[in-house]
Design a protein around this motif. Sequence first.
Motif, PDB file in Angstrom:
ATOM      1  N   LEU A   1      12.969 -10.123  61.698  1.00 44.69           N
ATOM      2  CA  LEU A   1      13.545  -8.868  62.192  1.00 44.69           C
ATOM      3  C   LEU A   1      14.698  -8.409  61.299  1.00 44.69           C
ATOM      4  CD1 LEU A   1      13.567  -9.512  66.049  1.00 44.69           C
ATOM      5  CD2 LEU A   1      12.095  -7.929  64.774  1.00 44.69           C
ATOM      6  N   TYR A   2      15.538  -9.351  60.892  1.00 46.17           N
ATOM      7  CA  TYR A   2      16.677  -8.994  60.051  1.00 46.17           C
ATOM      8  C   TYR A   2      16.227  -8.504  58.688  1.00 46.17           C
ATOM      9  CZ  TYR A   2      20.985  -9.408  57.358  1.00 46.17           C
ATOM     10  OH  TYR A   2      22.058  -9.143  56.545  1.00 46.17           O
ATOM     11  N   GLN A   3      15.303  -9.227  58.073  1.00 49.71           N
ATOM     12  CA  GLN A   3      14.842  -8.811  56.745  1.00 49.71           C
ATOM     13  C   GLN A   3      13.978  -7.564  56.815  1.00 49.71           C
ATOM     14  OE1 GLN A   3      14.655 -13.350  55.048  1.00 49.71           O
ATOM     15  NE2 GLN A   3      13.605 -11.799  53.888  1.00 49.71           N
ATOM     16  N   GLY A   4      13.273  -7.378  57.935  1.00 48.12           N
ATOM     17  CA  GLY A   4      12.541  -6.136  58.125  1.00 48.12           C
ATOM     18  C   GLY A   4      13.489  -4.951  58.223  1.00 48.12           C
ATOM     19  N   TYR A   5      14.591  -5.150  58.956  1.00 47.96           N
ATOM     20  CA  TYR A   5      15.622  -4.105  59.047  1.00 47.96           C
ATOM     21  C   TYR A   5      16.205  -3.811  57.673  1.00 47.96           C
ATOM     22  CZ  TYR A   5      20.334  -2.267  59.600  1.00 47.96           C
ATOM     23  OH  TYR A   5      21.478  -1.526  59.446  1.00 47.96           O
ATOM     24  N   GLN A   6      16.515  -4.852  56.901  1.00 45.18           N
ATOM     25  CA  GLN A   6      17.047  -4.659  55.552  1.00 45.18           C
ATOM     26  C   GLN A   6      16.071  -3.880  54.686  1.00 45.18           C
ATOM     27  OE1 GLN A   6      18.005  -8.743  54.277  1.00 45.18           O
ATOM     28  NE2 GLN A   6      20.143  -8.109  54.214  1.00 45.18           N
ATOM     29  N   HIS A   7      14.800  -4.223  54.795  1.00 50.41           N
ATOM     30  CA  HIS A   7      13.768  -3.561  53.988  1.00 50.41           C
ATOM     31  C   HIS A   7      13.684  -2.076  54.320  1.00 50.41           C
ATOM     32  CE1 HIS A   7      10.079  -4.404  51.492  1.00 50.41           C
ATOM     33  NE2 HIS A   7       9.829  -3.167  51.877  1.00 50.41           N
ATOM     34  N   LEU A   8      13.608  -1.788  55.612  1.00 53.67           N
ATOM     35  CA  LEU A   8      13.511  -0.397  56.052  1.00 53.67           C
ATOM     36  C   LEU A   8      14.768   0.384  55.679  1.00 53.67           C
ATOM     37  CD1 LEU A   8      11.807   1.688  57.597  1.00 53.67           C
ATOM     38  CD2 LEU A   8      12.928   0.926  59.693  1.00 53.67           C
ATOM     39  N   SER A   9      15.929  -0.244  55.864  1.00 54.82           N
ATOM     40  CA  SER A   9      17.189   0.414  55.533  1.00 54.82           C
ATOM     41  C   SER A   9      17.280   0.725  54.044  1.00 54.82           C
ATOM     42  CB  SER A   9      18.361  -0.474  55.954  1.00 54.82           C
ATOM     43  OG  SER A   9      19.592   0.098  55.587  1.00 54.82           O
ATOM     44  N   LEU A  10      16.879  -0.231  53.204  1.00 57.26           N
ATOM     45  CA  LEU A  10      16.891  -0.013  51.756  1.00 57.26           C
ATOM     46  C   LEU A  10      16.016   1.174  51.376  1.00 57.26           C
ATOM     47  CD1 LEU A  10      17.507  -0.882  48.800  1.00 57.26           C
ATOM     48  CD2 LEU A  10      15.536  -2.429  48.983  1.00 57.26           C
ATOM     49  N   VAL A  11      14.813   1.212  51.921  1.00 57.61           N
ATOM     50  CA  VAL A  11      13.873   2.288  51.573  1.00 57.61           C
ATOM     51  C   VAL A  11      14.386   3.638  52.057  1.00 57.61           C
ATOM     52  CG1 VAL A  11      11.558   3.202  52.002  1.00 57.61           C
ATOM     53  CG2 VAL A  11      11.863   0.782  51.464  1.00 57.61           C
ATOM     54  N   ILE A  12      14.851   3.719  53.299  1.00 55.94           N
ATOM     55  CA  ILE A  12      15.323   4.994  53.840  1.00 55.94           C
ATOM     56  C   ILE A  12      16.497   5.524  53.030  1.00 55.94           C
ATOM     57  CG2 ILE A  12      16.471   6.080  55.805  1.00 55.94           C
ATOM     58  CD1 ILE A  12      14.729   4.397  57.649  1.00 55.94           C
ATOM     59  N   GLN A  13      17.468   4.670  52.750  1.00 54.86           N
ATOM     60  CA  GLN A  13      18.635   5.115  51.994  1.00 54.86           C
ATOM     61  C   GLN A  13      18.254   5.568  50.590  1.00 54.86           C
ATOM     62  OE1 GLN A  13      22.358   2.700  52.512  1.00 54.86           O
ATOM     63  NE2 GLN A  13      21.050   1.425  53.807  1.00 54.86           N
ATOM     64  N   CYS A  14      17.365   4.829  49.952  1.00 53.51           N
ATOM     65  CA  CYS A  14      16.946   5.202  48.591  1.00 53.51           C
ATOM     66  C   CYS A  14      16.143   6.494  48.591  1.00 53.51           C
ATOM     67  CB  CYS A  14      16.138   4.067  47.963  1.00 53.51           C
ATOM     68  SG  CYS A  14      17.107   2.606  47.531  1.00 53.51           S
ATOM     69  N   VAL A  15      15.288   6.685  49.592  1.00 52.60           N
ATOM     70  CA  VAL A  15      14.477   7.908  49.655  1.00 52.60           C
ATOM     71  C   VAL A  15      15.367   9.120  49.943  1.00 52.60           C
ATOM     72  CG1 VAL A  15      12.690   9.115  50.978  1.00 52.60           C
ATOM     73  CG2 VAL A  15      12.324   6.753  50.256  1.00 52.60           C
ATOM     74  N   VAL A  16      16.357   8.956  50.814  1.00 54.86           N
ATOM     75  CA  VAL A  16      17.296  10.059  51.075  1.00 54.86           C
ATOM     76  C   VAL A  16      18.047  10.423  49.801  1.00 54.86           C
ATOM     77  CG1 VAL A  16      19.404  10.710  52.293  1.00 54.86           C
ATOM     78  CG2 VAL A  16      17.557   9.578  53.534  1.00 54.86           C
ATOM     79  N   LEU A  17      18.557   9.415  49.098  1.00 56.64           N
ATOM     80  CA  LEU A  17      19.263   9.665  47.839  1.00 56.64           C
ATOM     81  C   LEU A  17      18.332  10.303  46.816  1.00 56.64           C
ATOM     82  CD1 LEU A  17      21.731   9.356  46.007  1.00 56.64           C
ATOM     83  CD2 LEU A  17      21.003   7.003  45.542  1.00 56.64           C
ATOM     84  N   ALA A  18      17.105   9.808  46.737  1.00 58.13           N
ATOM     85  CA  ALA A  18      16.133  10.355  45.791  1.00 58.13           C
ATOM     86  C   ALA A  18      15.791  11.807  46.126  1.00 58.13           C
ATOM     87  CB  ALA A  18      14.859   9.510  45.804  1.00 58.13           C
ATOM     88  N   THR A  19      15.718  12.129  47.416  1.00 57.03           N
ATOM     89  CA  THR A  19      15.417  13.509  47.821  1.00 57.03           C
ATOM     90  C   THR A  19      16.511  14.459  47.372  1.00 57.03           C
ATOM     91  OG1 THR A  19      14.182  12.708  49.756  1.00 57.03           O
ATOM     92  CG2 THR A  19      14.905  15.009  49.783  1.00 57.03           C
ATOM     93  N   VAL A  20      17.756  14.050  47.565  1.00 60.98           N
ATOM     94  CA  VAL A  20      18.884  14.888  47.128  1.00 60.98           C
ATOM     95  C   VAL A  20      18.843  15.090  45.621  1.00 60.98           C
ATOM     96  CG1 VAL A  20      21.397  15.029  46.959  1.00 60.98           C
ATOM     97  CG2 VAL A  20      20.331  14.197  49.077  1.00 60.98           C
ATOM     98  N   ILE A  21      18.658  14.008  44.881  1.00 59.77           N
ATOM     99  CA  ILE A  21      18.614  14.095  43.414  1.00 59.77           C
ATOM    100  C   ILE A  21      17.465  14.984  42.966  1.00 59.77           C
ATOM    101  CG2 ILE A  21      18.222  12.784  41.292  1.00 59.77           C
ATOM    102  CD1 ILE A  21      19.602  10.406  42.671  1.00 59.77           C
ATOM    103  N   ALA A  22      16.282  14.767  43.538  1.00 65.44           N
ATOM    104  CA  ALA A  22      15.093  15.500  43.114  1.00 65.44           C
ATOM    105  C   ALA A  22      15.209  16.994  43.422  1.00 65.44           C
ATOM    106  CB  ALA A  22      13.853  14.926  43.795  1.00 65.44           C
ATOM    107  N   VAL A  23      15.707  17.326  44.609  1.00 70.25           N
ATOM    108  CA  VAL A  23      15.816  18.746  44.980  1.00 70.25           C
ATOM    109  C   VAL A  23      16.845  19.451  44.103  1.00 70.25           C
ATOM    110  CG1 VAL A  23      16.529  20.331  46.810  1.00 70.25           C
ATOM    111  CG2 VAL A  23      15.017  18.417  47.347  1.00 70.25           C
ATOM    112  N   VAL A  24      17.970  18.795  43.836  1.00 74.81           N
ATOM    113  CA  VAL A  24      18.981  19.395  42.956  1.00 74.81           C
ATOM    114  C   VAL A  24      18.403  19.637  41.560  1.00 74.81           C
ATOM    115  CG1 VAL A  24      21.177  18.984  41.787  1.00 74.81           C
ATOM    116  CG2 VAL A  24      20.959  18.478  44.220  1.00 74.81           C
ATOM    117  N   LEU A  25      17.701  18.648  41.024  1.00 72.45           N
ATOM    118  CA  LEU A  25      17.091  18.808  39.695  1.00 72.45           C
ATOM    119  C   LEU A  25      16.045  19.924  39.700  1.00 72.45           C
ATOM    120  CD1 LEU A  25      16.628  15.086  38.563  1.00 72.45           C
ATOM    121  CD2 LEU A  25      18.270  16.752  37.673  1.00 72.45           C
TER     122      LEU A  25
END
Length: 213
Positions: A13-37
């Motif tokens: 459960l803990y590592q699943g949470y870490q995995h999901l959190s990593l992906v969500i945060q990276c995708v949000v950051l990637a969305t901001v970067i991609a839309v600005v570009l």
Amino acid sequence: MWDYITERQSQLLYQGYQHLSLVIQCVVLATVIAVVLAVLVHRNPKIASAAEGISAVGLTIPSFALLGLLIPLAGIGTATSVVAVTFYATLPILRNAVVGLAGVDATLVESARGMGMGRLRTLVRIELPLAWPVILAGVRVSAQMSMGIAAIAAYVLGPGLGSFIFTGLTQIGGANALNSALVGTLGVVLLALVLDALLLGVGRLTTPRGIRV
């Protein structure tokens, strides 16, 4: 396998949470970067075409190779994982953002400008909402791909379920090796399905009613 899961329930459960959190945060950051570009380049066809080409080429870079190149720069651990996942997550979103913005009817933009709307307001009120379904499709692809990349990031001791997969692969023939690899893999697939369902909900909430499919 069920005994293996129950014995390691809290860890999973803990590592699943870490995995999901990593992906969500990276995708949000990637969305901001991609839309600005995309906003910066979509009005210039040559630069926009180059951005799409770079996106396609970037996806061909093997993830293991990129992780290896990042180790001297960011070290081993979470930082390298974040950079790698964000890099791959940005590419499909950038491509879709450029296509989505380019597909907005020019007459609508001109009409908005004729009504006195500035460039920024036109972008926020007209162009981005109309392009959002295409951008969101890229976000969904990016999220699914990032789940797999985040698992591979366990190679550099990144957080998430990838550690179960690598443990199983490195202990092939040993006790619980198969269970470890299968549990990690199935966990990543389950998280990918959950995240895609969440993004579908986000799409329903954020897409203007008049252009919903």
